[in-house]
Scaffold this motif. Sequence first.
Motif, PDB file in Angstrom:
ATOM      1  N   PHE A 175      10.756  20.228  32.918  1.00 25.59           N
ATOM      2  CA  PHE A 175      10.182  19.723  31.667  1.00 25.59           C
ATOM      3  C   PHE A 175      11.243  19.668  30.565  1.00 25.59           C
ATOM      4  O   PHE A 175      11.403  18.653  29.896  1.00 25.59           O
ATOM      5  N   GLN A 176      11.971  20.763  30.391  1.00 26.68           N
ATOM      6  CA  GLN A 176      12.978  20.819  29.331  1.00 26.68           C
ATOM      7  C   GLN A 176      14.066  19.767  29.539  1.00 26.68           C
ATOM      8  O   GLN A 176      14.544  19.153  28.585  1.00 26.68           O
ATOM      9  N   LEU A 177      14.485  19.585  30.790  1.00 26.33           N
ATOM     10  CA  LEU A 177      15.524  18.594  31.077  1.00 26.33           C
ATOM     11  C   LEU A 177      15.041  17.183  30.791  1.00 26.33           C
ATOM     12  O   LEU A 177      15.779  16.370  30.206  1.00 26.33           O
ATOM     13  N   GLN A 178      13.815  16.888  31.185  1.00 26.71           N
ATOM     14  CA  GLN A 178      13.290  15.555  30.917  1.00 26.71           C
ATOM     15  C   GLN A 178      13.186  15.301  29.411  1.00 26.71           C
ATOM     16  O   GLN A 178      13.577  14.238  28.930  1.00 26.71           O
ATOM     17  N   VAL A 179      12.687  16.282  28.676  1.00 24.66           N
ATOM     18  CA  VAL A 179      12.575  16.142  27.222  1.00 24.66           C
ATOM     19  C   VAL A 179      13.961  15.959  26.601  1.00 24.66           C
ATOM     20  O   VAL A 179      14.174  15.079  25.760  1.00 24.66           O
ATOM     21  N   PHE A 180      14.917  16.771  27.029  1.00 28.97           N
ATOM     22  CA  PHE A 180      16.263  16.680  26.474  1.00 28.97           C
ATOM     23  C   PHE A 180      16.888  15.308  26.729  1.00 28.97           C
ATOM     24  O   PHE A 180      17.388  14.657  25.805  1.00 28.97           O
ATOM     25  N   PHE A 181      16.875  14.861  27.994  1.00 29.11           N
ATOM     26  CA  PHE A 181      17.555  13.608  28.306  1.00 29.11           C
ATOM     27  C   PHE A 181      16.808  12.390  27.765  1.00 29.11           C
ATOM     28  O   PHE A 181      17.439  11.415  27.349  1.00 29.11           O
ATOM     29  N   LEU A 182      15.490  12.428  27.721  1.00 29.91           N
ATOM     30  CA  LEU A 182      14.760  11.331  27.071  1.00 29.91           C
ATOM     31  C   LEU A 182      15.087  11.310  25.578  1.00 29.91           C
ATOM     32  O   LEU A 182      15.264  10.242  24.986  1.00 29.91           O
ATOM     33  N   GLY A 183      15.201  12.485  24.974  1.00 25.58           N
ATOM     34  CA  GLY A 183      15.615  12.563  23.569  1.00 25.58           C
ATOM     35  C   GLY A 183      17.003  11.983  23.360  1.00 25.58           C
ATOM     36  O   GLY A 183      17.254  11.273  22.379  1.00 25.58           O
ATOM     37  N   CYS A 184      17.921  12.254  24.286  1.00 25.57           N
ATOM     38  CA  CYS A 184      19.274  11.684  24.198  1.00 25.57           C
ATOM     39  C   CYS A 184      19.236  10.162  24.258  1.00 25.57           C
ATOM     40  O   CYS A 184      19.951   9.487  23.506  1.00 25.57           O
ATOM     41  N   VAL A 185      18.397   9.625  25.137  1.00 22.54           N
ATOM     42  CA  VAL A 185      18.270   8.170  25.241  1.00 22.54           C
ATOM     43  C   VAL A 185      17.740   7.601  23.926  1.00 22.54           C
ATOM     44  O   VAL A 185      18.240   6.583  23.429  1.00 22.54           O
ATOM     45  N   ILE A 186      16.756   8.264  23.342  1.00 24.54           N
ATOM     46  CA  ILE A 186      16.174   7.784  22.088  1.00 24.54           C
ATOM     47  C   ILE A 186      17.205   7.814  20.960  1.00 24.54           C
ATOM     48  O   ILE A 186      17.335   6.858  20.197  1.00 24.54           O
ATOM     49  N   VAL A 187      17.972   8.891  20.866  1.00 23.68           N
ATOM     50  CA  VAL A 187      19.014   8.990  19.834  1.00 23.68           C
ATOM     51  C   VAL A 187      20.075   7.904  20.054  1.00 23.68           C
ATOM     52  O   VAL A 187      20.500   7.238  19.108  1.00 23.68           O
ATOM     53  N   ALA A 188      20.491   7.712  21.303  1.00 18.34           N
ATOM     54  CA  ALA A 188      21.487   6.677  21.607  1.00 18.34           C
ATOM     55  C   ALA A 188      20.949   5.292  21.260  1.00 18.34           C
ATOM     56  O   ALA A 188      21.677   4.446  20.714  1.00 18.34           O
ATOM     57  N   ALA A 189      19.681   5.041  21.546  1.00 17.34           N
ATOM     58  CA  ALA A 189      19.079   3.741  21.229  1.00 17.34           C
ATOM     59  C   ALA A 189      18.993   3.537  19.715  1.00 17.34           C
ATOM     60  O   ALA A 189      19.264   2.437  19.216  1.00 17.34           O
ATOM     61  N   ALA A 190      18.632   4.582  18.987  1.00 18.98           N
ATOM     62  CA  ALA A 190      18.569   4.482  17.530  1.00 18.98           C
ATOM     63  C   ALA A 190      19.953   4.200  16.948  1.00 18.98           C
ATOM     64  O   ALA A 190      20.112   3.338  16.072  1.00 18.98           O
ATOM     65  N   TYR A 191      20.948   4.900  17.457  1.00 17.42           N
ATOM     66  CA  TYR A 191      22.319   4.680  16.983  1.00 17.42           C
ATOM     67  C   TYR A 191      22.769   3.254  17.316  1.00 17.42           C
ATOM     68  O   TYR A 191      23.366   2.567  16.484  1.00 17.42           O
ATOM     69  N   GLY A 192      22.493   2.813  18.529  1.00 15.80           N
ATOM     70  CA  GLY A 192      22.851   1.449  18.921  1.00 15.80           C
ATOM     71  C   GLY A 192      22.146   0.414  18.069  1.00 15.80           C
ATOM     72  O   GLY A 192      22.718  -0.624  17.734  1.00 15.80           O
ATOM     73  N   ALA A 193      20.897   0.669  17.700  1.00 16.20           N
ATOM     74  CA  ALA A 193      20.148  -0.263  16.860  1.00 16.20           C
ATOM     75  C   ALA A 193      20.756  -0.366  15.464  1.00 16.20           C
ATOM     76  O   ALA A 193      20.821  -1.451  14.885  1.00 16.20           O
ATOM     77  N   VAL A 194      21.221   0.761  14.951  1.00 13.04           N
ATOM     78  CA  VAL A 194      21.811   0.772  13.607  1.00 13.04           C
ATOM     79  C   VAL A 194      23.209   0.157  13.615  1.00 13.04           C
ATOM     80  O   VAL A 194      23.586  -0.572  12.693  1.00 13.04           O
TER      81      VAL A 194
END
Length: 123
Positions: free
Chosen positions: A79-98
């Motif tokens: 659970f923790q790993l999935q939350v962490f890596f999905l969070g990383c994808v979201i942060v990377a996507a937000a940064y890429g969008a900006v």
Amino acid sequence: MEVLALGLTLLVALEHLYIMGLEMFASGSRTAQRTFNLPPEFLSDRRVKTLFANQGLYNGFLAAGLIWGALIAPEAYAFQLQVFFLGCVIVAAAYGAVTSNKGILIKQGLPAIVALIVVLLAG
């Protein structure tokens, strides 16, 4: 709900494996030209190919982390790993969008956001 969470997490992982392959091994292809909206002359530059390969490697790490959390890790850590890596994808996507293209938030961020919500609800 757990099966849906697993499926969505693996879907995000597959998306990032695809991006890794495109960036690392097919950065000069017509698909890459269309996907990144860049001219072939730019994509054929050795320096650009190196940058794309590096970026692809990071996408591969995200995919590996998601697969690890979804399929390989002991249940106590999954659970923790999935939350962490999905969070990383979201942060990377937000940064890429900006910094690059707003469409990244929809194409990469939205699937990860949906997967994260389902993982949290299932957890």
